[in-house]
Design a protein around this motif. Structure first.
Motif, PDB file in Angstrom:
ATOM      1  N   SER A  97       5.331  -4.922  -3.308  1.00  0.00           N
ATOM      2  CA  SER A  97       5.690  -5.358  -4.662  1.00  0.00           C
ATOM      3  C   SER A  97       4.614  -5.043  -5.689  1.00  0.00           C
ATOM      4  CB  SER A  97       5.986  -6.858  -4.666  1.00  0.00           C
ATOM      5  OG  SER A  97       4.834  -7.578  -4.290  1.00  0.00           O
TER       6      SER A  97
ATOM      7  N   ARG B  72       6.136  -5.837   3.042  1.00  0.00           N
ATOM      8  CA  ARG B  72       7.142  -6.711   3.619  1.00  0.00           C
ATOM      9  C   ARG B  72       8.531  -6.068   3.613  1.00  0.00           C
ATOM     10  NH1 ARG B  72       6.348 -12.621   2.999  1.00  0.00           N
ATOM     11  NH2 ARG B  72       5.622 -12.146   0.910  1.00  0.00           N
TER      12      ARG B  72
ATOM     13  N   SER C 138       0.164  -4.069   3.165  1.00  0.00           N
ATOM     14  CA  SER C 138      -0.090  -5.227   2.305  1.00  0.00           C
ATOM     15  C   SER C 138      -0.438  -6.411   3.204  1.00  0.00           C
ATOM     16  CB  SER C 138       1.151  -5.572   1.494  1.00  0.00           C
ATOM     17  OG  SER C 138       2.146  -6.079   2.381  1.00  0.00           O
TER      18      SER C 138
HETATM   19  C1  LIG Z   1      -6.572 -15.349  -1.109  1.00  0.00           C
HETATM   20  C2  LIG Z   1      -5.559 -14.261  -1.117  1.00  0.00           C
HETATM   21  C3  LIG Z   1      -5.949 -12.988  -0.802  1.00  0.00           C
HETATM   22  C4  LIG Z   1      -5.029 -11.955  -0.765  1.00  0.00           C
HETATM   23  N1  LIG Z   1      -5.457 -10.706  -0.451  1.00  0.00           N
HETATM   24  C5  LIG Z   1      -4.556  -9.706  -0.395  1.00  0.00           C
HETATM   25  C6  LIG Z   1      -4.964  -8.375  -0.069  1.00  0.00           C
HETATM   26  O1  LIG Z   1      -6.150  -8.093   0.149  1.00  0.00           O
HETATM   27  N2  LIG Z   1      -4.016  -7.417   0.001  1.00  0.00           N
HETATM   28  C7  LIG Z   1      -2.672  -7.661  -0.235  1.00  0.00           C
HETATM   29  O2  LIG Z   1      -1.853  -6.745  -0.144  1.00  0.00           O
HETATM   30  N3  LIG Z   1      -2.289  -8.907  -0.566  1.00  0.00           N
HETATM   31  C8  LIG Z   1      -3.188  -9.920  -0.634  1.00  0.00           C
HETATM   32  N4  LIG Z   1      -2.737 -11.184  -0.924  1.00  0.00           N
HETATM   33  C9  LIG Z   1      -1.287 -11.435  -0.959  1.00  0.00           C
HETATM   34  C10 LIG Z   1      -0.582 -11.032  -2.247  1.00  0.00           C
HETATM   35  O3  LIG Z   1      -0.690 -12.079  -3.181  1.00  0.00           O
HETATM   36  C11 LIG Z   1       0.921 -10.752  -1.967  1.00  0.00           C
HETATM   37  O4  LIG Z   1       1.503 -11.891  -1.393  1.00  0.00           O
HETATM   38  C12 LIG Z   1       1.163  -9.564  -1.025  1.00  0.00           C
HETATM   39  O5  LIG Z   1       0.429  -8.432  -1.472  1.00  0.00           O
HETATM   40  C13 LIG Z   1       2.632  -9.230  -0.981  1.00  0.00           C
HETATM   41  O6  LIG Z   1       2.894  -8.225  -0.032  1.00  0.00           O
HETATM   42  P1  LIG Z   1       4.189  -7.294  -0.152  1.00  0.00           P
HETATM   43  O7  LIG Z   1       4.141  -6.566  -1.448  1.00  0.00           O
HETATM   44  O8  LIG Z   1       4.298  -6.486   1.087  1.00  0.00           O
HETATM   45  O9  LIG Z   1       5.389  -8.352  -0.098  1.00  0.00           O
HETATM   46  P2  LIG Z   1       6.398  -8.813  -1.227  1.00  0.00           P
HETATM   47  O10 LIG Z   1       5.677  -9.285  -2.433  1.00  0.00           O
HETATM   48  O11 LIG Z   1       7.354  -9.712  -0.568  1.00  0.00           O
HETATM   49  O12 LIG Z   1       7.126  -7.470  -1.652  1.00  0.00           O
HETATM   50  C14 LIG Z   1       8.029  -6.768  -0.841  1.00  0.00           C
HETATM   51  C15 LIG Z   1       8.628  -5.661  -1.705  1.00  0.00           C
HETATM   52  O13 LIG Z   1       9.473  -4.850  -0.902  1.00  0.00           O
HETATM   53  C16 LIG Z   1      10.602  -4.483  -1.674  1.00  0.00           C
HETATM   54  N5  LIG Z   1      11.694  -4.190  -0.745  1.00  0.00           N
HETATM   55  C17 LIG Z   1      12.338  -5.035   0.082  1.00  0.00           C
HETATM   56  N6  LIG Z   1      13.268  -4.381   0.806  1.00  0.00           N
HETATM   57  C18 LIG Z   1      13.234  -3.100   0.413  1.00  0.00           C
HETATM   58  C19 LIG Z   1      13.954  -1.928   0.772  1.00  0.00           C
HETATM   59  N7  LIG Z   1      14.912  -1.954   1.721  1.00  0.00           N
HETATM   60  N8  LIG Z   1      13.671  -0.765   0.146  1.00  0.00           N
HETATM   61  C20 LIG Z   1      12.707  -0.700  -0.815  1.00  0.00           C
HETATM   62  N9  LIG Z   1      11.990  -1.792  -1.197  1.00  0.00           N
HETATM   63  C21 LIG Z   1      12.243  -2.958  -0.582  1.00  0.00           C
HETATM   64  C22 LIG Z   1      10.888  -5.690  -2.551  1.00  0.00           C
HETATM   65  O14 LIG Z   1      11.597  -5.287  -3.710  1.00  0.00           O
HETATM   66  C23 LIG Z   1       9.472  -6.189  -2.861  1.00  0.00           C
HETATM   67  O15 LIG Z   1       8.982  -5.629  -4.073  1.00  0.00           O
HETATM   68  C24 LIG Z   1      -3.658 -12.222  -1.023  1.00  0.00           C
HETATM   69  C25 LIG Z   1      -3.269 -13.506  -1.372  1.00  0.00           C
HETATM   70  C26 LIG Z   1      -4.205 -14.525  -1.422  1.00  0.00           C
HETATM   71  C27 LIG Z   1      -3.763 -15.893  -1.797  1.00  0.00           C
END
Ligand SMILES: Cc1cc2nc3c(=O)[nH]c(=O)nc-3n(C[C@H](O)[C@H](O)[C@H](O)COP(=O)(O)OP(=O)(O)OC[C@H]3O[C@@H](n4cnc5c(N)ncnc54)[C@H](O)[C@@H]3O)c2cc1C
Ligand SMILES: Nc1ncnc2c1ncn2[C@@H]1O[C@H](COP(=O)(O)O)[C@@H](O)[C@H]1O
Lengths: 250, 317
Positions: free
Chosen positions: B268, B209, B235
């Motif tokens: 994250s 994200r 992700s």
């Molecule tokens: C039933 C179920 C199944 C799921 N299955 C999966 C799965 O298979 N795979 C999966 O990935 N997730 C899965 N999830 C979702 C999981 O729980 C998380 O919501 C998801 O992984 C978060 O994605 P993310 O890390 O991209 O986003 P976020 O948690 O929002 O993290 C974004 C990160 O980016 C960083 N960031 C923001 N801007 C910048 C920048 N400019 N420079 C550097 N860093 C920055 C932030 O510090 C943050 O750590 C599932 C959830 C459920 C409920």
């Protein structure tokens, strides 16, 4: 047509489970339980089909302990018309659940059964496929789009490398993937209404199903821990480490 | 008695995951002293069968070549596999397939028709009837023992080496089953990419994200992936937001990967994501939040704004 939606009560996805010290399983005492997230998507999809006039009745089914009543109330608060609890204290494995659901399906005669693709506790990803086999029905697993036509369903599936679209004859089994829809929240008035919706409770024996487990859990262990590495100061240091320490880049 | 491995293929070529399945089968077979057979069910799949004969450890390749196996629909395939098991003179003790989308789709159906349990995504063979598999998004490893006469198993490709070449198995054309006509493929929309396949890639560049838009995802990650000969991953949040196609998702409910190098950018490190990549050999995390959980599994963590760090990384490679 009727739609059956099996819903499982599982540990909430935000909870990080811990392995019991004696290695007999994971510690579920006082842990928050919720509806399996894929099943929320299944209930939502059924509701949308009802709102579109395709389905006439949505029935939620859960198999397990008395507390699964809560999960069924949640399904009815989202909108399911009524529910069936197949109540047992025995540990249920996917084949047993599929047999129970097949027995319920034979009584209810739905045209469509929508399950989650995977329960986030056992991570089995089996029940829907097994249920389809036991009923002799076609299946469309990992659905990201469902359209119901005349005696058939057109389902887009998330597969390795992309998407594929299948046309299956009804009655059929569909299992949901994450992108099928975004489930709604149950509103307070609907939670109140759900308390009055009918819930039938049956026992596996009344359905003539033997639910004895086929697999024995010998032990449950913590996975090997990956130790945290180091923080590097800047990009140049990162490249140096990757090149000269880890040797993963040229 | 023998062990049956279901080939993963696209009618033109055998997929690498089949080789991992043969290794798992060999670990069981070594304890039983049994043969390994491979079933190739497809349409015009002669090349695939030829390839399967050369996998070391395989003694027989059974081929069911018919138009109605071409799309790998679960109904026809499961019926065929059950027929193969029922009609085999020596019998099968185990049926194995890699936990690909086809394997996961078909094998539970086979198990139910045989009235046996299915054991999903094993990562280790303890004994002929005892296997290790992750549960709760990999938070725990369960050792399970099966009491069924036939063990139907899917396995994690990342946990078993690929079987080598150099075998010389016999090919046997087997009778094809009927077309049940319950499911018809209408179309496929495959993600076209010149990059390596995610599940088999040596290097993966994955975005979350933090990339903030699909445009950024492409603009920043594609050149990096190209430079490293890497596959792209994502992700769930990035996929849900439409930055990347569905099949890029790495995690508990997406793809399980274990490359030599995994670079997580703006991710994250939720447990569901870690479940899919924590067996990678070297993990790099680039994240501006020093407390992001991804750093707990990263070999090399860089606390930085990805919009600066990624172009810098590309320039420095
Ligand atoms: C039933 C179920 C199944 C799921 N299955 C999966 C799965 O298979 N795979 C999966 O990935 N997730 C899965 N999830 C979702 C999981 O729980 C998380 O919501 C998801 O992984 C978060 O994605 P993310 O890390 O991209 O986003 P976020 O948690 O929002 O993290 C974004 C990160 O980016 C960083 N960031 C923001 N801007 C910048 C920048 N400019 N420079 C550097 N860093 C920055 C932030 O510090 C943050 O750590 C599932 C959830 C459920 C409920
Ligand atoms: N005990 C249960 N009661 C109701 N539905 C279940 C139960 N177990 C599994 N299911 C359904 O089957 C799906 C897949 O579960 P599994 O095969 O265990 O991964 C779940 O998402 C539910 O829809």
């Amino acid at each position: 047509m009727k739609i059956l939606v099996p819903v499982k009560r599982v540990v909430d996805y935000n909870i990080r489970v811990r392995v019991k010290a004696d290695g007999s399983g994971v510690d579920l005492a006082n842990v928050k339980m919720s509806m399996n997230p894929f099943d929320e998507i299944a209930v939502e999809e059924a509701m949308r089909l009802k709102e579109a006039g395709v389905a006439t009745e949505v029935i939620a089914v859960s198999c397990g302990v008395v507390a699964c009543q809560e999960t069924l109330r949640t399904a009815m608060a989202i909108g399911a018309d009524r529910s069936v609890l197949v109540e047992t204290d025995i540990e249920l494995q996917p084949l047993a659940v599929a047999k129970l659901l097949a027995a319920v399906a034979k009584k209810e005669a739905p045209q469509l059964i929508i399950l989650g693709k995977q329960a986030i506790d056992d991570d089995a990803n089996q029940t829907g496929q097994m249920l389809a086999a036991l009923l002799g029905w076609p299946q469309a697993t990992f659905a990201s789009k469902v359209a119901i036509g005349d005696g058939k369903a057109t389902v887009t599936r998330e597969v390795d490398g992309g998407l594929e679209t299948l046309e299956i004859s009804l009655p059929a089994v569909v299992t949901t993937d994450l992108r099928l829809n975004e489930p709604r929240y149950a509103t307070l008035p609907n939670i109140m209404k759900a308390k009055k919706k009918p819930m039938e409770i049956v026992k596996p024996a009344e359905l003539g199903v033997d639910v004895a487990p086929r697999l024995t859990t010998v032990s449950v262990a913590e996975p090997p821990r990956r130790s945290a590495g180091i923080k590097v100061a800047n990009v140049a240091a990162l490249i140096d480490k990757l090149r000269n320490e880890a040797r993963v880049i040229a | 008695m023998s062990i049956l491995v279901i080939a993963e293929h696209d009618n033109a070529g055998l997929k690498a995951a089949t080789l991992n399945a043969v290794t798992a089968a060999a670990e069981i077979g070594a304890r039983l002293g049994t043969d390994i057979h491979v079933l190739v069910a497809g349409a015009d799949c002669g090349t695939v069968a030829e390839h399967a004969t050369r996998i070391r450890g395989v003694t027989r390749v059974k081929v069911a070549d018919a138009a109605h196996y071409g799309d790998q629909t679960a109904e026809n395939l499961a019926a065929l596999i059950v027929a193969v098991v029922d009609s085999s003179a020596g019998g099968y003790t185990h049926i194995l397939a890699a936990a690909t989308s086809n394997g996961k789709n078909t094998l539970p159906r086979v198990a139910a028709l045989l009235d046996v349990a299915q054991i999903s995504e094993i990562i280790a063979v303890v004994d002929v009837d005892t296997f290790v598999r992750p549960i709760y998004a990999g938070s725990a490893l369960a050792t399970v023992k099966s009491a069924d006469a036939v063990k139907v198993i899917t396995l994690r490709s990342t946990s078993f080496d690929a079987a080598s070449q150099g075998g010389n198995a016999a090919i046997e054309a087997i009778p094809v089953g009927p077309d049940l006509g319950q499911a018809k493929l209408i179309g496929r929309e495959m993600t076209r990419s010149a990059r390596p396949e995610l599940a088999a890639a040596k290097v993966i560049v994955a975005g979350g994200r933090g990339l903030a838009s699909g445009e950024n995802y492409h603009k920043l990650l594609e050149p990096l992936a190209d430079k490293l000969g890497a596959a792209l991953g994502a992700s769930r949040a990035a996929v849900d937001a439409g930055f990347a196609p569905n099949d890029y998702q790495v995690g508990q409910t997406g793809k399980i990967v274990a490359p030599a190098l995994y670079i997580a950018i703006g991710i994250s490190g939720a447990i569901q994501h870690l479940a899919g990549m924590k067996d990678s050999r070297v993990i790099v995390a680039i994240n501006k939040d020093p407390d992001a959980p991804i750093f707990q599994v990263a070999d090399y963590g860089l606390v930085a704004d990805l919009f600066q760090a990624v172009p810098e990384l590309l320039a420095g490679l």
